[in-house]
Scaffold this motif. Sequence first.
Motif, PDB file in Angstrom:
ATOM      1  N   ARG A 105      -7.754 -32.175 -68.332  1.00 27.99           N
ATOM      2  CA  ARG A 105      -8.527 -31.194 -67.289  1.00 27.99           C
ATOM      3  C   ARG A 105      -8.266 -29.696 -67.678  1.00 27.99           C
ATOM      4  NH1 ARG A 105      -6.801 -29.234 -62.379  1.00 27.99           N
ATOM      5  NH2 ARG A 105      -4.915 -30.271 -62.499  1.00 27.99           N
ATOM      6  N   THR A 106      -9.319 -28.846 -67.810  1.00 29.54           N
ATOM      7  CA  THR A 106      -9.267 -27.528 -67.816  1.00 29.54           C
ATOM      8  C   THR A 106      -8.775 -26.756 -66.654  1.00 29.54           C
ATOM      9  OG1 THR A 106     -10.758 -27.576 -69.902  1.00 29.54           O
ATOM     10  CG2 THR A 106     -10.474 -25.257 -68.919  1.00 29.54           C
ATOM     11  N   THR A 107      -7.683 -26.224 -66.664  1.00 34.35           N
ATOM     12  CA  THR A 107      -7.144 -25.461 -65.487  1.00 34.35           C
ATOM     13  C   THR A 107      -7.445 -23.910 -65.465  1.00 34.35           C
ATOM     14  OG1 THR A 107      -4.938 -25.358 -66.164  1.00 34.35           O
ATOM     15  CG2 THR A 107      -5.723 -27.345 -65.019  1.00 34.35           C
ATOM     16  N   SER A 108      -7.237 -23.373 -66.552  1.00 30.85           N
ATOM     17  CA  SER A 108      -7.549 -21.950 -66.822  1.00 30.85           C
ATOM     18  C   SER A 108      -8.254 -21.518 -68.104  1.00 30.85           C
ATOM     19  CB  SER A 108      -6.238 -21.173 -66.389  1.00 30.85           C
ATOM     20  OG  SER A 108      -6.512 -19.761 -66.345  1.00 30.85           O
ATOM     21  N   CYS A 109      -9.181 -20.504 -67.990  1.00 31.00           N
ATOM     22  CA  CYS A 109      -9.871 -20.182 -69.421  1.00 31.00           C
ATOM     23  C   CYS A 109      -9.279 -18.588 -69.998  1.00 31.00           C
ATOM     24  CB  CYS A 109     -11.348 -20.137 -69.280  1.00 31.00           C
ATOM     25  SG  CYS A 109     -12.079 -21.753 -68.990  1.00 31.00           S
ATOM     26  N   GLY A 111      -9.177 -14.937 -70.588  1.00 38.55           N
ATOM     27  CA  GLY A 111      -9.717 -13.766 -69.811  1.00 38.55           C
ATOM     28  C   GLY A 111      -8.568 -13.176 -69.218  1.00 38.55           C
ATOM     29  N   GLN A 112      -8.975 -12.026 -68.340  1.00 40.65           N
ATOM     30  CA  GLN A 112      -7.861 -11.149 -67.517  1.00 40.65           C
ATOM     31  C   GLN A 112      -7.659 -12.136 -66.443  1.00 40.65           C
ATOM     32  OE1 GLN A 112      -6.691  -8.175 -68.115  1.00 40.65           O
ATOM     33  NE2 GLN A 112      -7.918  -8.269 -70.035  1.00 40.65           N
ATOM     34  N   ARG A 113      -6.058 -11.966 -66.084  1.00 36.07           N
ATOM     35  CA  ARG A 113      -5.534 -12.609 -65.139  1.00 36.07           C
ATOM     36  C   ARG A 113      -4.500 -11.826 -64.663  1.00 36.07           C
ATOM     37  NH1 ARG A 113      -3.123 -18.694 -65.988  1.00 36.07           N
ATOM     38  NH2 ARG A 113      -1.560 -17.630 -67.019  1.00 36.07           N
ATOM     39  N   TRP A 114      -4.143 -11.625 -63.449  1.00 34.58           N
ATOM     40  CA  TRP A 114      -3.207 -11.004 -62.878  1.00 34.58           C
ATOM     41  C   TRP A 114      -3.218  -9.546 -63.496  1.00 34.58           C
ATOM     42  CZ3 TRP A 114       0.134 -15.695 -63.437  1.00 34.58           C
ATOM     43  CH2 TRP A 114      -0.148 -16.817 -62.848  1.00 34.58           C
ATOM     44  N   GLY A 115      -4.185  -8.954 -64.000  1.00 33.72           N
ATOM     45  CA  GLY A 115      -4.204  -7.558 -64.525  1.00 33.72           C
ATOM     46  C   GLY A 115      -3.806  -7.376 -66.104  1.00 33.72           C
ATOM     47  N   VAL A 116      -3.386  -8.724 -66.599  1.00 34.60           N
ATOM     48  CA  VAL A 116      -3.331  -8.912 -68.158  1.00 34.60           C
ATOM     49  C   VAL A 116      -4.006  -9.917 -68.612  1.00 34.60           C
ATOM     50  CG1 VAL A 116      -0.871  -8.226 -67.714  1.00 34.60           C
ATOM     51  CG2 VAL A 116      -1.428 -10.557 -67.680  1.00 34.60           C
ATOM     52  N   LEU A 117      -4.022 -10.212 -70.100  1.00 35.73           N
ATOM     53  CA  LEU A 117      -5.151 -10.816 -70.750  1.00 35.73           C
ATOM     54  C   LEU A 117      -4.472 -12.402 -70.704  1.00 35.73           C
ATOM     55  CD1 LEU A 117      -7.414 -11.447 -72.394  1.00 35.73           C
ATOM     56  CD2 LEU A 117      -6.342 -11.004 -74.606  1.00 35.73           C
ATOM     57  N   HIS A 118      -5.179 -13.227 -70.216  1.00 38.03           N
ATOM     58  CA  HIS A 118      -4.576 -14.718 -70.632  1.00 38.03           C
ATOM     59  C   HIS A 118      -5.233 -15.295 -71.842  1.00 38.03           C
ATOM     60  CE1 HIS A 118      -5.119 -19.361 -69.659  1.00 38.03           C
ATOM     61  NE2 HIS A 118      -3.574 -18.847 -69.625  1.00 38.03           N
ATOM     62  N   ALA A 119      -4.563 -15.029 -72.774  1.00 38.84           N
ATOM     63  CA  ALA A 119      -4.996 -15.228 -74.345  1.00 38.84           C
ATOM     64  C   ALA A 119      -5.166 -16.520 -74.686  1.00 38.84           C
ATOM     65  CB  ALA A 119      -4.092 -14.626 -75.050  1.00 38.84           C
ATOM     66  N   GLY A 120      -5.482 -17.719 -73.854  1.00 32.38           N
ATOM     67  CA  GLY A 120      -5.730 -18.842 -74.215  1.00 32.38           C
ATOM     68  C   GLY A 120      -6.279 -19.634 -73.259  1.00 32.38           C
ATOM     69  N   ILE A 121      -6.386 -21.032 -73.354  1.00 33.77           N
ATOM     70  CA  ILE A 121      -6.989 -21.946 -72.533  1.00 33.77           C
ATOM     71  C   ILE A 121      -5.824 -22.883 -71.948  1.00 33.77           C
ATOM     72  CG2 ILE A 121      -8.506 -23.942 -72.168  1.00 33.77           C
ATOM     73  CD1 ILE A 121     -10.544 -22.581 -74.011  1.00 33.77           C
ATOM     74  N   ASP A 122      -5.492 -23.218 -70.749  1.00 37.29           N
ATOM     75  CA  ASP A 122      -4.632 -24.079 -70.342  1.00 37.29           C
ATOM     76  C   ASP A 122      -5.530 -25.609 -70.058  1.00 37.29           C
ATOM     77  OD1 ASP A 122      -2.982 -22.003 -70.323  1.00 37.29           O
ATOM     78  OD2 ASP A 122      -3.016 -21.680 -68.178  1.00 37.29           O
ATOM     79  N   LEU A 123      -4.693 -26.589 -70.490  1.00 34.24           N
ATOM     80  CA  LEU A 123      -5.145 -27.844 -70.413  1.00 34.24           C
ATOM     81  C   LEU A 123      -4.081 -28.631 -69.837  1.00 34.24           C
ATOM     82  CD1 LEU A 123      -6.403 -28.116 -73.935  1.00 34.24           C
ATOM     83  CD2 LEU A 123      -7.974 -27.965 -71.833  1.00 34.24           C
ATOM     84  N   ALA A 124      -4.332 -29.429 -68.637  1.00 33.07           N
ATOM     85  CA  ALA A 124      -3.323 -30.272 -67.666  1.00 33.07           C
ATOM     86  C   ALA A 124      -3.781 -31.769 -67.821  1.00 33.07           C
ATOM     87  CB  ALA A 124      -3.414 -29.674 -66.489  1.00 33.07           C
ATOM     88  N   MET A 125      -2.567 -32.559 -67.930  1.00 31.37           N
ATOM     89  CA  MET A 125      -2.449 -33.865 -67.718  1.00 31.37           C
ATOM     90  C   MET A 125      -1.202 -34.299 -67.435  1.00 31.37           C
ATOM     91  SD  MET A 125      -4.701 -35.819 -70.959  1.00 31.37           S
ATOM     92  CE  MET A 125      -4.914 -37.364 -70.144  1.00 31.37           C
ATOM     93  N   ALA A 126      -0.761 -35.591 -67.376  1.00 31.85           N
ATOM     94  CA  ALA A 126       0.676 -35.937 -66.828  1.00 31.85           C
ATOM     95  C   ALA A 126       1.518 -35.418 -67.615  1.00 31.85           C
ATOM     96  CB  ALA A 126       0.512 -37.727 -66.747  1.00 31.85           C
ATOM     97  N   GLU A 127       2.743 -34.964 -67.021  1.00 29.59           N
ATOM     98  CA  GLU A 127       3.776 -34.466 -67.977  1.00 29.59           C
ATOM     99  C   GLU A 127       4.178 -35.564 -69.072  1.00 29.59           C
ATOM    100  OE1 GLU A 127       8.074 -32.117 -67.201  1.00 29.59           O
ATOM    101  OE2 GLU A 127       7.246 -33.107 -65.471  1.00 29.59           O
ATOM    102  N   ASP A 128       4.654 -34.818 -70.207  1.00 28.71           N
ATOM    103  CA  ASP A 128       4.945 -35.707 -71.292  1.00 28.71           C
ATOM    104  C   ASP A 128       3.741 -36.103 -72.100  1.00 28.71           C
ATOM    105  OD1 ASP A 128       7.768 -35.058 -71.676  1.00 28.71           O
ATOM    106  OD2 ASP A 128       8.045 -36.691 -69.967  1.00 28.71           O
TER     107      ASP A 128
END
Length: 235
Positions: A105-109, A111-128
């Motif tokens: 699941r994509t949780t963050s793309c 772009g700018q986040r909290w005043g700084v560049l979020h320089a990637g894409i966050d992907l989430a599944m179960a830990e490990d």
Amino acid sequence: MQHTPSPDDGPAHPVRTIRPRRRLLATAAGTRRRRIAALVTVLALFGAVGAVLTEQRVRSGRHRAEEVAQRQARADANARADRAQRDAAPPELKPEWVSPMPGARTTSCFGQRWGVLHAGIDLAMAEDTPIHAAGAGTVKAAGPLYSGYGNSVVIDHGGDVLTHYAHMNKTAVAKGQQVAPGDVIGYEGATGDSTGPHLHFEVHLGALWKQVDPQPWMKARGVDLNCGPGAPSPS
């Protein structure tokens, strides 16, 4: 008046006739011959039955051997046909680029986040959950290397293209190791500056830390990371 036997009346009791010894011996010999002949007949019958059974066993064994040979011939023919089909088939084409975490699941793309560049894409599944190399290349770095990223891996794909995978619980490769698309390089975690288990994925062009938006770059290579219109904004 009492009857007085006369010589013409014959003997008062039947007289046992005793056969001559020669006749008795002849009779016994005849009986033995008949018994021997009967025994010979029985033995001949058993011999004939045994011969028939032996012939049947031989024929049955020959038939089984022929069946085994025919089955083996069919199996060999099928194996040759399978090999010919495999040899004639075109080689399976594997993709040059894949998702680093298929089905996530994509949780963050990007772009700018909290005043700084979020320089990637966050992907989430179960830990490990296993994390995969997005493309072929050489591991440039692996471990707790960069501030805030926790355990991470950097892969040099050549042509001034690098990918960065961060926040792993554990890495599964070492510096200098060659990897292919889809190889497991580590496991999802929350090390470094992270609010929960996820993979932070970056694409660097030209040199390390020259990040670009992974979505259009990966989509141009057949991999959609679900950061198009309507996707989660950096948060």
